[in-house]
Structure formats: C-alpha cells, structure tokens
Motif scaffolding. Structure first.
Motif, PDB file in Angstrom:
ATOM      1  N   MET A  72       0.835  -1.199   0.000  1.00  0.00           N
ATOM      2  CA  MET A  72       0.000   0.000   0.000  1.00  0.00           C
ATOM      3  C   MET A  72       0.876   1.257   0.000  1.00  0.00           C
ATOM      4  N   LEU A  73       0.451   2.260  -0.792  1.00  0.00           N
ATOM      5  CA  LEU A  73       1.172   3.520  -0.846  1.00  0.00           C
ATOM      6  C   LEU A  73       0.649   4.463   0.234  1.00  0.00           C
ATOM      7  N   ASN A  74       1.548   5.248   0.787  1.00  0.00           N
ATOM      8  CA  ASN A  74       1.173   6.247   1.778  1.00  0.00           C
ATOM      9  C   ASN A  74       0.722   7.511   1.042  1.00  0.00           C
ATOM     10  N   LEU A  75      -0.571   7.817   1.118  1.00  0.00           N
ATOM     11  CA  LEU A  75      -1.122   8.941   0.362  1.00  0.00           C
ATOM     12  C   LEU A  75      -1.168  10.234   1.155  1.00  0.00           C
ATOM     13  N   GLN A  76      -0.597  10.244   2.357  1.00  0.00           N
ATOM     14  CA  GLN A  76      -0.654  11.443   3.188  1.00  0.00           C
ATOM     15  C   GLN A  76      -0.001  12.643   2.501  1.00  0.00           C
ATOM     16  N   ALA A  77       1.029  12.395   1.717  1.00  0.00           N
ATOM     17  CA  ALA A  77       1.720  13.487   1.029  1.00  0.00           C
ATOM     18  C   ALA A  77       0.811  14.201   0.037  1.00  0.00           C
ATOM     19  N   LEU A  78      -0.252  13.523  -0.411  1.00  0.00           N
ATOM     20  CA  LEU A  78      -1.153  14.107  -1.404  1.00  0.00           C
ATOM     21  C   LEU A  78      -2.341  14.812  -0.769  1.00  0.00           C
ATOM     22  N   GLU A  79      -2.498  14.668   0.543  1.00  0.00           N
ATOM     23  CA  GLU A  79      -3.646  15.288   1.214  1.00  0.00           C
ATOM     24  C   GLU A  79      -3.620  16.807   1.094  1.00  0.00           C
ATOM     25  N   THR A  80      -2.427  17.388   1.032  1.00  0.00           N
ATOM     26  CA  THR A  80      -2.331  18.839   0.917  1.00  0.00           C
ATOM     27  C   THR A  80      -2.959  19.352  -0.377  1.00  0.00           C
ATOM     28  N   PHE A  81      -2.903  18.536  -1.451  1.00  0.00           N
ATOM     29  CA  PHE A  81      -3.514  18.942  -2.716  1.00  0.00           C
ATOM     30  C   PHE A  81      -5.037  18.958  -2.586  1.00  0.00           C
ATOM     31  N   VAL A  82      -5.580  17.941  -1.952  1.00  0.00           N
ATOM     32  CA  VAL A  82      -7.034  17.869  -1.771  1.00  0.00           C
ATOM     33  C   VAL A  82      -7.508  18.996  -0.854  1.00  0.00           C
ATOM     34  N   THR A  83      -6.682  19.351   0.122  1.00  0.00           N
ATOM     35  CA  THR A  83      -7.060  20.380   1.093  1.00  0.00           C
ATOM     36  C   THR A  83      -6.867  21.791   0.567  1.00  0.00           C
ATOM     37  N   ASN A  84      -5.760  22.016  -0.151  1.00  0.00           N
ATOM     38  CA  ASN A  84      -5.384  23.388  -0.507  1.00  0.00           C
ATOM     39  C   ASN A  84      -5.422  23.713  -1.993  1.00  0.00           C
ATOM     40  N   ALA A  85      -5.405  22.716  -2.845  1.00  0.00           N
ATOM     41  CA  ALA A  85      -5.354  22.974  -4.291  1.00  0.00           C
ATOM     42  C   ALA A  85      -6.727  22.758  -4.918  1.00  0.00           C
ATOM     43  N   PRO A  86      -7.037  23.477  -5.984  1.00  0.00           N
ATOM     44  CA  PRO A  86      -8.332  23.272  -6.651  1.00  0.00           C
ATOM     45  C   PRO A  86      -8.403  21.892  -7.276  1.00  0.00           C
ATOM     46  N   GLN A  87      -9.604  21.351  -7.366  1.00  0.00           N
ATOM     47  CA  GLN A  87      -9.711  20.040  -8.010  1.00  0.00           C
ATOM     48  C   GLN A  87      -9.371  20.186  -9.485  1.00  0.00           C
ATOM     49  N   GLY A  88      -8.822  19.128 -10.019  1.00  0.00           N
ATOM     50  CA  GLY A  88      -8.283  19.163 -11.369  1.00  0.00           C
ATOM     51  C   GLY A  88      -6.819  18.779 -11.329  1.00  0.00           C
ATOM     52  N   VAL A  89      -6.030  19.325 -12.227  1.00  0.00           N
ATOM     53  CA  VAL A  89      -4.615  18.979 -12.352  1.00  0.00           C
ATOM     54  C   VAL A  89      -3.751  20.059 -11.694  1.00  0.00           C
ATOM     55  N   ASN A  90      -2.794  19.644 -10.870  1.00  0.00           N
ATOM     56  CA  ASN A  90      -1.930  20.573 -10.140  1.00  0.00           C
ATOM     57  C   ASN A  90      -0.468  20.169 -10.289  1.00  0.00           C
ATOM     58  N   GLU A  91       0.407  21.171 -10.429  1.00  0.00           N
ATOM     59  CA  GLU A  91       1.836  20.922 -10.523  1.00  0.00           C
ATOM     60  C   GLU A  91       2.394  20.483  -9.169  1.00  0.00           C
ATOM     61  N   THR A  92       3.498  19.746  -9.182  1.00  0.00           N
ATOM     62  CA  THR A  92       4.164  19.304  -7.960  1.00  0.00           C
ATOM     63  C   THR A  92       5.613  19.776  -7.979  1.00  0.00           C
ATOM     64  N   SER A  93       6.376  19.407  -6.957  1.00  0.00           N
ATOM     65  CA  SER A  93       7.792  19.784  -6.907  1.00  0.00           C
ATOM     66  C   SER A  93       8.635  18.980  -7.885  1.00  0.00           C
ATOM     67  N   ILE A  94       8.073  17.899  -8.450  1.00  0.00           N
ATOM     68  CA  ILE A  94       8.809  17.067  -9.401  1.00  0.00           C
ATOM     69  C   ILE A  94       8.466  17.512 -10.821  1.00  0.00           C
ATOM     70  N   PRO A  95       9.457  17.870 -11.624  1.00  0.00           N
ATOM     71  CA  PRO A  95       9.182  18.289 -13.003  1.00  0.00           C
ATOM     72  C   PRO A  95       8.413  17.214 -13.780  1.00  0.00           C
ATOM     73  N   ASN A  96       7.416  17.659 -14.534  1.00  0.00           N
ATOM     74  CA  ASN A  96       6.599  16.793 -15.393  1.00  0.00           C
ATOM     75  C   ASN A  96       5.721  15.800 -14.621  1.00  0.00           C
ATOM     76  N   VAL A  97       5.573  16.007 -13.326  1.00  0.00           N
ATOM     77  CA  VAL A  97       4.698  15.155 -12.522  1.00  0.00           C
ATOM     78  C   VAL A  97       3.586  16.021 -11.934  1.00  0.00           C
ATOM     79  N   GLN A  98       2.349  15.621 -12.165  1.00  0.00           N
ATOM     80  CA  GLN A  98       1.195  16.378 -11.703  1.00  0.00           C
ATOM     81  C   GLN A  98       0.294  15.492 -10.849  1.00  0.00           C
ATOM     82  N   VAL A  99      -0.372  16.122  -9.904  1.00  0.00           N
ATOM     83  CA  VAL A  99      -1.383  15.444  -9.097  1.00  0.00           C
ATOM     84  C   VAL A  99      -2.751  15.923  -9.569  1.00  0.00           C
ATOM     85  N   PHE A 100      -3.681  15.004  -9.736  1.00  0.00           N
ATOM     86  CA  PHE A 100      -5.047  15.401 -10.093  1.00  0.00           C
ATOM     87  C   PHE A 100      -6.021  14.786  -9.098  1.00  0.00           C
TER      88      PHE A 100
END
Length: 288
Positions: free
Chosen positions: A1-29
């Motif tokens: 199982m992957l630890n998804l806690q690192a992605l909770e900030t996107f759900v909490t603070n970022a608009p739904q849809g596609v968001n840039e991350t600190s890794i080039p060419n990697v996005q969270v949606f």
C-alpha cells in the motif's frame, strides 16, 4: 500500500483538477465528483489512479484502470472516460508526462545493456497495465518528495527515470516504445492527430491526412482505428463537437460564430449534430 498522506495537501489546498508538484513533469489530479462519460485529452505519459477508478472507451473497447493498475498513453490523444469515486473519498491520481528525448536515451542505454524487453507485442495507443512491485517501490519514493521543493527537483527526476526503466523492462512496453520510432505506421498516424486538431475548422479529408502521414488511405485508416478506437471520420466529428462545446460554454461565442469558425455549413447543421451527439441543443452547452 502507498502512503497517500503526502497528497492530502492537494485535496485540502489545491483546486480540483490537475496541479503541478515539486517534481518536473509530474502532476497530481483529484476530484470530489464522479463524472459521466466524457471526452478527455491525454498527453504522452503514465497515469496512476491511487483512489477511485476510471473507465475508458476506445470505440467499442472498454477498459478500467484504478488501484493496482496504471495507464500507459503512447500518443497524445483524446478518448472518452468515466470517473468513479469509492468509499466516499475523492478520486486521486498522478500523471507523469514523458519526454520523447529522455525516454529515447533511456531505451537506447537499456538496449545496449540488453535490459530492454524483447517480448514486444503490437498494442493500441492506450493500455491499462498492472503495477509491478518495483514500480510500487519507486512510486512510494516519489510520494515522499512530491511536496519537497529541493528534494523533488533533484531526486524526482531520478525516480521518474527509474520508473520508466521498470516499465520498459516489461513486455507491455510496446505502447511507449512505438512513440520513439518515428518511422512506424503508428507514429506517423499519431503525428497527424496534432495536424488534425490544427485544421478542424476545415474538416480535413481522409486522403489529405493519409498523404500527410505518407501512407495509403487503407493503411492509414487501419492503423488510425487501432490507435484511437475510432474511424478517422468519427474522430474528427467528435473533436469538432467537443471544440464547439468549449467555444460555446467557455468562450461564450454564439452558435452562428462557432459554426462559421469550425466550418459547418450553417448554425442549423451544427445544432443538429450537437444535439445528436450530446442529447441537448447548443444553448445548454455548459450543462453537457
């Protein structure tokens, strides 16, 4: 199982849809809404759904991708999909956009070391594939730095390369490798997709597209349907109607203006085609 806690900030603070991350060419949606079947654009890359799942449609073909799978997209293209939530949690995923030059260098290096898969089979432009244990391990490391600007910028690119290494070791890597060889029929067809979108306003005929791909009409039609799941005529018609919906709902243009800009014979013809495809007249474009 992957630890998804690192992605909770996107759900909490970022608009739904596609968001840039600190890794080039990697996005969270992410999305807190299920969505019915709709057309969506996908770039060349890898899609990992970590919560929820999607169902994709390529012509008569139907496939599901979610936990335990990733989607390899061998060519920039459009296809229809549904979004489904599970256990009242939002859809959550990662998209990794691949660069042809970087993947080509990696594949060449792997080939020289005989680490590249030799069990290549012909595939369509989109494939749902199983996540192997090595890929899970790399994803875990990526999640650890996805919110760390310094570590993400430095280590993230290494993790993307390592992820691609494991993907290319598998027999199903053909869906990505076919994008690297510009001389293949699949790649020549894929190159026409961008040309097609640039010329939607004049509805380019099949013989023109086949000539652009340096292929016979019969060969072009066959490979086009293999990649996109649709005939050339069906694909162009869908793309024109999706462009029309965007122009009506987002840009606020009139039916007459859209009909003229997209090369329809009349506003009435656009209205008929729009209602036949979406089930609603153009004035309801924002609700489709």
């Amino acid at each position: 199982m992957l630890n998804l806690q690192a992605l909770e900030t996107f759900v909490t603070n970022a608009p739904q849809g596609v968001n840039e991350t600190s890794i080039p060419n990697v996005q969270v949606f992410w999305s807190h809404k299920a969505m019915p079947r709709h057309l969506q654009a996908y770039l060349f890359g890898l899609v990992f759904i970590l919560q929820g799942y999607k169902i994709g449609y390529l012509g008569a073909r139907r496939f599901q991708y979610g936990a335990g799978q990733y989607l390899a997209v061998g060519f920039p293209m459009h296809f229809e999909c549904e979004t489904h939530l599970q256990n009242h949690t939002p859809l959550l995923g990662i998209f990794i956009q691949l660069e042809v030059s970087e993947l080509s260098r990696l594949a060449a290096q792997m080939m020289s070391c005989k680490a590249l898969s030799t069990g290549i089979v012909e595939r369509s432009g989109v494939e749902p594939l199983s996540i192997s244990a090595p890929i899970y391990e790399v994803l875990g490391r990526m999640l650890n730095v996805i919110n760390q600007p310094k570590q993400g910028a430095v280590l993230g690119e290494l993790y993307v390369r390592e992820l691609c290494y494991h993907v290319l070791q598998e027999d199903n890597s053909a869906v990505l490798l076919s994008h690297l060889n510009r001389s293949t029929p699949q790649n020549r067809v894929a190159q026409t997709l961008e040309y097609m979108e640039q010329n939607l306003y004049r509805n380019p005929p099949v013989d023109e597209l086949a000539q652009y791909a340096h292929m016979s009409i019969a060969s072009f039609n066959r490979h086009f349907k293999q990649i996109t799941g649709r005939s050339v005529v069906q694909y162009i018609k869908t793309m024109r109607l999706m462009r029309a919906r965007h122009m009506l709902a987002v840009e606020g243009q009139s039916v007459k203006q859209v009909a003229e800009l997209l090369g329809y014979g009349s506003a009435a013809q656009l209205s008929r085609d729009f209602k036949a495809y979406f089930g609603l007249p153009p004035k309801w474009a924002g609700q489709v």
